[in-house]
Motif scaffolding. Structure first.
Motif, PDB file in Angstrom:
ATOM      1  N   SER A  49      37.647  32.069  47.042  1.00 41.90           N
ATOM      2  CA  SER A  49      37.377  31.701  45.653  1.00 41.90           C
ATOM      3  C   SER A  49      36.869  32.831  44.770  1.00 41.90           C
ATOM      4  O   SER A  49      36.671  32.626  43.581  1.00 41.90           O
ATOM      5  CB  SER A  49      36.354  30.564  45.632  1.00 41.90           C
ATOM      6  N   SER A  50      36.645  34.013  45.309  1.00 43.81           N
ATOM      7  CA  SER A  50      36.020  35.083  44.530  1.00 43.81           C
ATOM      8  C   SER A  50      36.942  36.268  44.339  1.00 43.81           C
ATOM      9  O   SER A  50      37.862  36.491  45.121  1.00 43.81           O
ATOM     10  CB  SER A  50      34.751  35.554  45.232  1.00 43.81           C
ATOM     11  N   PHE A  51      36.653  37.023  43.324  1.00 41.27           N
ATOM     12  CA  PHE A  51      37.415  38.233  43.065  1.00 41.27           C
ATOM     13  C   PHE A  51      36.983  39.351  44.005  1.00 41.27           C
ATOM     14  O   PHE A  51      35.836  39.433  44.412  1.00 41.27           O
ATOM     15  CB  PHE A  51      37.222  38.680  41.612  1.00 41.27           C
ATOM     16  N   GLY A  52      37.933  40.206  44.354  1.00 36.58           N
ATOM     17  CA  GLY A  52      37.630  41.414  45.108  1.00 36.58           C
ATOM     18  C   GLY A  52      37.762  41.321  46.600  1.00 36.58           C
ATOM     19  O   GLY A  52      37.925  42.323  47.257  1.00 36.58           O
ATOM     20  N   GLN A  63      43.873  38.710  39.386  1.00 32.26           N
ATOM     21  CA  GLN A  63      43.183  39.909  39.874  1.00 32.26           C
ATOM     22  C   GLN A  63      44.083  41.132  39.880  1.00 32.26           C
ATOM     23  O   GLN A  63      45.238  41.056  40.270  1.00 32.26           O
ATOM     24  CB  GLN A  63      42.652  39.653  41.283  1.00 32.26           C
ATOM     25  N   ARG A  64      43.519  42.251  39.467  1.00 29.80           N
ATOM     26  CA  ARG A  64      44.148  43.567  39.591  1.00 29.80           C
ATOM     27  C   ARG A  64      43.147  44.462  40.314  1.00 29.80           C
ATOM     28  O   ARG A  64      41.938  44.277  40.189  1.00 29.80           O
ATOM     29  CB  ARG A  64      44.507  44.159  38.229  1.00 29.80           C
ATOM     30  N   THR A  65      43.640  45.432  41.034  1.00 28.76           N
ATOM     31  CA  THR A  65      42.775  46.274  41.853  1.00 28.76           C
ATOM     32  C   THR A  65      42.881  47.735  41.430  1.00 28.76           C
ATOM     33  O   THR A  65      43.972  48.280  41.374  1.00 28.76           O
ATOM     34  CB  THR A  65      43.165  46.130  43.335  1.00 28.76           C
ATOM     35  N   TYR A  66      41.727  48.339  41.128  1.00 26.59           N
ATOM     36  CA  TYR A  66      41.708  49.741  40.704  1.00 26.59           C
ATOM     37  C   TYR A  66      41.245  50.643  41.854  1.00 26.59           C
ATOM     38  O   TYR A  66      40.523  50.202  42.743  1.00 26.59           O
ATOM     39  CB  TYR A  66      40.841  49.945  39.462  1.00 26.59           C
ATOM     40  N   PRO A  67      41.649  51.919  41.834  1.00 20.06           N
ATOM     41  CA  PRO A  67      41.244  52.859  42.880  1.00 20.06           C
ATOM     42  C   PRO A  67      39.782  53.275  42.712  1.00 20.06           C
ATOM     43  O   PRO A  67      39.352  53.612  41.615  1.00 20.06           O
ATOM     44  CB  PRO A  67      42.178  54.051  42.676  1.00 20.06           C
ATOM     45  N   MET A  68      39.045  53.224  43.800  1.00 18.32           N
ATOM     46  CA  MET A  68      37.620  53.581  43.785  1.00 18.32           C
ATOM     47  C   MET A  68      37.395  54.814  44.648  1.00 18.32           C
ATOM     48  O   MET A  68      37.918  54.890  45.755  1.00 18.32           O
ATOM     49  CB  MET A  68      36.789  52.428  44.319  1.00 18.32           C
ATOM     50  N   ALA A 101      45.952  48.042  31.381  1.00 22.57           N
ATOM     51  CA  ALA A 101      44.925  47.784  30.366  1.00 22.57           C
ATOM     52  C   ALA A 101      45.279  46.679  29.379  1.00 22.57           C
ATOM     53  O   ALA A 101      44.398  45.913  28.974  1.00 22.57           O
ATOM     54  CB  ALA A 101      44.571  49.063  29.617  1.00 22.57           C
ATOM     55  N   ASP A 102      46.531  46.558  28.999  1.00 28.63           N
ATOM     56  CA  ASP A 102      46.907  45.554  28.002  1.00 28.63           C
ATOM     57  C   ASP A 102      46.698  44.122  28.492  1.00 28.63           C
ATOM     58  O   ASP A 102      46.608  43.203  27.677  1.00 28.63           O
ATOM     59  CB  ASP A 102      48.366  45.731  27.572  1.00 28.63           C
ATOM     60  N   GLU A 103      46.624  43.933  29.798  1.00 28.14           N
ATOM     61  CA  GLU A 103      46.416  42.591  30.354  1.00 28.14           C
ATOM     62  C   GLU A 103      44.989  42.360  30.836  1.00 28.14           C
ATOM     63  O   GLU A 103      44.617  41.239  31.139  1.00 28.14           O
ATOM     64  CB  GLU A 103      47.375  42.355  31.525  1.00 28.14           C
ATOM     65  N   LEU A 104      44.185  43.427  30.919  1.00 27.95           N
ATOM     66  CA  LEU A 104      42.836  43.293  31.474  1.00 27.95           C
ATOM     67  C   LEU A 104      41.844  42.823  30.424  1.00 27.95           C
ATOM     68  O   LEU A 104      41.675  43.447  29.383  1.00 27.95           O
ATOM     69  CB  LEU A 104      42.356  44.623  32.059  1.00 27.95           C
TER      70      LEU A 104
END
Length: 179
Positions: A49-52, A63-68, A101-104
């Motif tokens: 149920s959670s993001f990430g 959800q989208r995932t960015y590089p860390m 970015a346009d969807e975030l």
């Protein structure tokens, strides 16, 4: 964390006062800015149920995932200096923002990671840059300080985001309140 995401998505999409709840929901979800970005190594609660987190129920369409730049997970390449590593990670993040970015509507950052990264903090200047780049693109920033908030980070303020002058749009915390 989910309440923080909900708050920021609502702030991302101001609605006229005389709008019904059904019309508000319709307006928010008809907008392009409904996606939530999380770090590739983040964990924000139960997987279903959670993001990430990994999900036993499959993909999370919002959800989208960015590089860390997690040093022990994203190994620094042979011969690569720490500065070169940071430059490479910054470029991967900029590429991510250019695509998404346009969807975030919201992006989550954990200034100090939880169990998924053994409580490792970000490089302060790198995180400030990530936040700045997101805000420049109109993305609301949520600092998830469930692990480190309420002065459990050793920096002298209640929140690491304040100590580091990150200026998020919202901050979540909680574990210390229940302890």
């Amino acid at each position: 964390v989910l309440a923080g995401i909900d708050l920021l998505l609502q702030l991302q999409h101001p609605i006229e006062e005389n709008t019904t709840p059904h019309e508000k929901q319709k307006d928010i979800f008809s907008s392009l800015r409904t996606k939530v970005a999380v770090s590739e190594f983040s964990y924000h609660g139960p997987g279903s149920s959670s993001f990430g987190s990994a999900s036993p129920l499959g993909a999370k369409p919002m959800q989208r995932t960015y590089p860390m730049p997690a040093y022990h997970k994203r190994r620094i390449e042979a011969g690569e200096s720490l500065d070169e590593f940071h430059q490479r990670m910054r470029q991967e993040y900029v590429d991510f923002l250019n695509r998404e970015a346009d969807e975030l509507g919201v992006i989550l950052f954990e200034p100090q990671s939880g169990s998924s990264l053994a409580a490792q903090p970000w490089d302060k200047e790198m995180l400030k840059e990530y936040v700045r780049l997101a805000k420049e693109r109109g993305i609301k920033v949520l600092a998830d300080e469930v692990m480190c908030g309420l002065a459990r980070h050793g920096e002298g303020d209640l929140f690491l985001s304040k100590s580091w002058d990150l200026r998020p749009d919202a901050v979540t915390f909680g574990k210390a309140v229940g302890s």
